[in-house]
Write a protein that holds these residues in place. Structure first.
Motif, short mmCIF file in Angstrom:
data_model
loop_
_atom_site.label_atom_id
_atom_site.label_comp_id
_atom_site.label_asym_id
_atom_site.label_seq_id
_atom_site.Cartn_x
_atom_site.Cartn_y
_atom_site.Cartn_z
N PRO A 1 0.90 -1.26 -0.02
CA PRO A 1 -0.11 -0.07 -0.04
C PRO A 1 0.92 1.20 0.11
O PRO A 1 1.57 1.26 0.80
N MET A 2 0.47 1.92 -1.05
CA MET A 2 1.52 3.37 -0.99
C MET A 2 0.49 4.36 -1.70
O MET A 2 -0.64 4.11 -2.00
N ALA A 3 1.02 5.69 -1.47
CA ALA A 3 0.10 6.88 -1.70
C ALA A 3 -0.27 6.59 -3.55
O ALA A 3 0.79 6.28 -4.18
N PRO A 4 -1.44 6.56 -3.90
CA PRO A 4 -1.74 6.59 -5.29
C PRO A 4 -1.82 7.63 -6.28
O PRO A 4 -1.70 7.41 -7.61
N ALA A 5 -1.80 8.83 -5.98
CA ALA A 5 -1.97 10.00 -6.84
C ALA A 5 -3.06 9.77 -7.62
O ALA A 5 -4.12 9.07 -7.14
N SER A 6 -3.10 10.43 -8.85
CA SER A 6 -4.33 10.48 -9.55
C SER A 6 -4.61 9.01 -10.49
O SER A 6 -5.84 9.15 -10.88
N THR A 7 -3.92 8.30 -10.21
CA THR A 7 -4.34 6.74 -10.36
C THR A 7 -5.69 6.45 -9.70
O THR A 7 -6.42 5.45 -10.05
N LEU A 8 -5.91 6.92 -8.69
CA LEU A 8 -6.81 6.70 -7.98
C LEU A 8 -8.33 7.03 -8.57
O LEU A 8 -9.34 6.63 -8.32
N LYS A 9 -8.05 8.18 -9.45
CA LYS A 9 -9.30 8.64 -10.18
C LYS A 9 -9.85 7.42 -11.10
O LYS A 9 -11.04 7.44 -11.44
N MET A 10 -9.12 6.39 -11.33
CA MET A 10 -9.93 5.04 -12.09
C MET A 10 -11.17 4.70 -11.21
O MET A 10 -12.08 4.27 -11.59
N LEU A 11 -10.57 4.69 -9.76
CA LEU A 11 -11.77 4.25 -8.83
C LEU A 11 -12.98 4.95 -9.01
O LEU A 11 -13.86 4.54 -8.71
N PHE A 12 -12.37 6.29 -9.07
CA PHE A 12 -13.64 7.46 -8.65
C PHE A 12 -14.43 7.29 -10.20
O PHE A 12 -15.63 7.42 -10.04
N ALA A 13 -13.79 7.03 -11.34
CA ALA A 13 -14.51 6.90 -12.66
C ALA A 13 -15.40 5.86 -12.45
O ALA A 13 -16.28 5.60 -12.93
N ASP A 14 -14.76 4.44 -12.15
CA ASP A 14 -15.24 3.41 -11.87
C ASP A 14 -16.68 3.15 -11.13
O ASP A 14 -17.68 2.77 -11.08
N ASN B 1 5.86 9.16 -9.43
CA ASN B 1 4.98 8.97 -10.29
C ASN B 1 4.50 7.64 -10.30
O ASN B 1 5.06 6.61 -9.82
N THR B 2 3.26 7.46 -10.90
CA THR B 2 2.26 6.47 -10.98
C THR B 2 1.73 6.29 -12.21
O THR B 2 1.28 7.08 -12.84
N PHE B 3 1.35 4.91 -12.51
CA PHE B 3 0.85 4.85 -13.93
C PHE B 3 0.31 3.35 -14.04
O PHE B 3 0.94 2.36 -13.78
N THR B 4 -0.90 3.35 -14.69
CA THR B 4 -1.42 2.21 -15.08
C THR B 4 -1.84 2.24 -16.69
O THR B 4 -2.38 3.10 -17.12
N GLY B 5 -1.41 1.14 -17.37
CA GLY B 5 -1.51 1.20 -18.82
C GLY B 5 -2.23 -0.11 -19.16
O GLY B 5 -1.71 -1.12 -18.80
N VAL B 6 -2.79 -0.07 -20.47
CA VAL B 6 -3.18 -1.04 -21.33
C VAL B 6 -2.82 -1.12 -22.65
O VAL B 6 -3.08 0.12 -23.15
N ALA B 7 -2.39 -2.10 -23.18
CA ALA B 7 -2.12 -2.25 -24.50
C ALA B 7 -2.45 -3.57 -25.15
O ALA B 7 -2.57 -4.39 -24.58
N ASP B 8 -2.61 -3.47 -26.46
CA ASP B 8 -3.18 -4.61 -27.27
C ASP B 8 -2.09 -4.74 -28.43
O ASP B 8 -1.69 -4.00 -29.17
N HIS B 9 -1.34 -6.12 -28.49
CA HIS B 9 -0.63 -6.46 -29.53
C HIS B 9 -1.00 -7.79 -30.11
O HIS B 9 -0.86 -8.70 -29.44
N ASP B 10 -1.66 -7.86 -31.23
CA ASP B 10 -2.06 -8.72 -31.98
C ASP B 10 -3.29 -9.95 -31.06
O ASP B 10 -2.94 -10.95 -31.13
#
Length: 417
Positions: A108-121, A297-306
């Protein structure tokens, strides 16, 4: 286009107070020795040592994920993991939920604005896109000093679509507070976010502000942030907003006219928008970046390859504006190389609300994480979650409706007019 920067730092005295409070509350998370990362040399006595994760972390998603350090089970001939500096990261299959590798996944660590994903969800399905709201001074109350802003002005109307673009593209805390006000206020929104986190089995997460602003005891983990992204990506609007690189945002009305001015906004996710010297990552479709003094800095990313769709979350790498993007890109590269060639070390679990009747919902063994207040524990089984993977088929299992989807068409990088 406007020059976009991550969220600004808080005033030094406030940050220091928050950091001291966090140290007192979570001594295990700020202890003096570090867990080595792949390819990283041991520190010399002269170098300051980093904090280390708690000794007892959550087992949600599997016993391996509760262990400190790097967890990976490669087959023969699989390329090694890239060198990383992040305190925590996780690479997972967005569709199956299989965790290909992780490093301190439940820290558990400070999430910064990645917590906005939970806000949006939590909120994104509550208001129609074209619903208009005229902003009041009360809507903007309580925004933290130094917050990132999209530029909302009081007494002007904005559509819900405008506000969500402000949240995702500019990480605007002003947009978050307006949406929270529409939802009945910040306190109600925080309670609902915590309830949503509990349903998602994100037990490392403790929510105190809807925008991820640094606050003592507000924490999440690389594992939980991946759960938030995977759940949010089930929603078509979420997918659209998080994959939008550029858009127009409404400004003031032209003098003496009903016509409204607008200005360009650009996504602060540099792997998506390709700004500040970072090349766009091929196939990337969001999700959310963040920066605060406590979180780094924190980051969550999703990507699609083939047809292979990967989620990567990186938390608190070494300082440097682009380091989080470099390490995310390297982990994505590795994940696409080894997909199907490593034994999973865990899984992203399904929400409790889609668990079949009689499913395991007891407290996970060893769940003594700093954010245990987030809700009761949950099972560690590998029930596959509906990850927004195309139009789904509803299946009733033991009286509980569960969404089952096989393919997930990620949107491409978007530029909105």
């Amino acid at each position: 286009m406007l020059s976009i920067r991550p969220a600004l730092r808080r005033p030094a005295l406030t940050v220091c107070a928050a950091a001291l409070a966090g140290t007192a509350l979570f001594p295990a998370a700020t202890a003096a020795s570090a867990v080595p990362r792949p390819g990283q040399p041991a520190k010399t006595p002269q170098q300051p040592e980093e904090p280390r994760p708690p000794e007892n972390m959550s087992t949600v998603g599997g016993e391996r994920l509760a262990q400190a350090g790097t967890q990976v089970d490669p087959k023969s001939g699989v390329p090694p993991l890239p060198r990383t500096t992040a305190r925590a990261w996780i690479v997972s299959d967005a569709e199956t939920g299989e965790v290909l590798a992780s490093h301190n996944a439940h820290w558990p660590m400070a999430p910064a604005s990645t917590l906005k994903m939970l806000f949006a969800d939590t909120l994104i399905g509550k208001f129609p896109r074209n619903q208009a709201h005229t902003v009041t001074p009360q809507d903007m109350a309580g925004i933290g000093d130094g917050s990132s802003m999209v530029g909302i002005k009081e007494n002007l109307p904005y559509t819900v679509q405008d506000l969500w673009r402000g949240v995702f593209l500019r990480s605007g805390n002003d947009a978050v507070h307006v949406l929270s006000s529409m939802n009945g206020g910040v306190d109600k929104t925080v309670r609902e976010m915590q309830e949503r986190a509990a349903d998602l089995q994100a037990n490392d997460t403790h929510v105190l502000s809807p925008d991820g602003y640094d606050m003592p005891r507000q924490v999440s983990s690389a594992y939980d942030l991946s759960l938030f992204a995977r759940a949010g990506l089930q929603n078509a609007d979420f997918r659209e907003y998080c994959s939008t690189a550029n858009a127009q945002f409404p400004g003031d009305f032209k003098k003496g006219s009903k016509e409204r001015e607008s200005f360009g906004i650009q996504n602060t996710d540099r792997l998506l928008s390709g700004i500040d010297g970072v090349k766009p990552y091929p196939g990337l479709a969001g999700v959310k970046n963040g920066f605060t003094t406590n979180a780094g800095n924190t980051f969550t990313g999703v990507a699609d390859h083939d047809g292979v769709k990967l989620l990567v979350t990186v938390m608190h790498p070494e300082p440097g504006d682009n380091e989080v993007y470099k390490e995310t890109a390297a982990l994505l590269d590795w994940g696409f190389q080894v997909a199907g060639k490593v034994k999973p070390v865990g899984t992203l679990v399904a929400p409790k609300s889609v668990q079949p009747a009689g499913g395991r919902t007891g407290a996970p063994k060893g769940n003594t994480s700093a954010a245990a207040t987030a809700g009761p524990g949950s099972g560690t089984g590998g029930l596959a979650m509906a990850a927004g993977i195309t139009a789904g088929v509803l299946v009733v299992l033991g009286g509980v409706t569960m969404v089952v989807r096989k393919r997930w068409p990620l949107p491409k990088r978007r530029d909105q007019s």
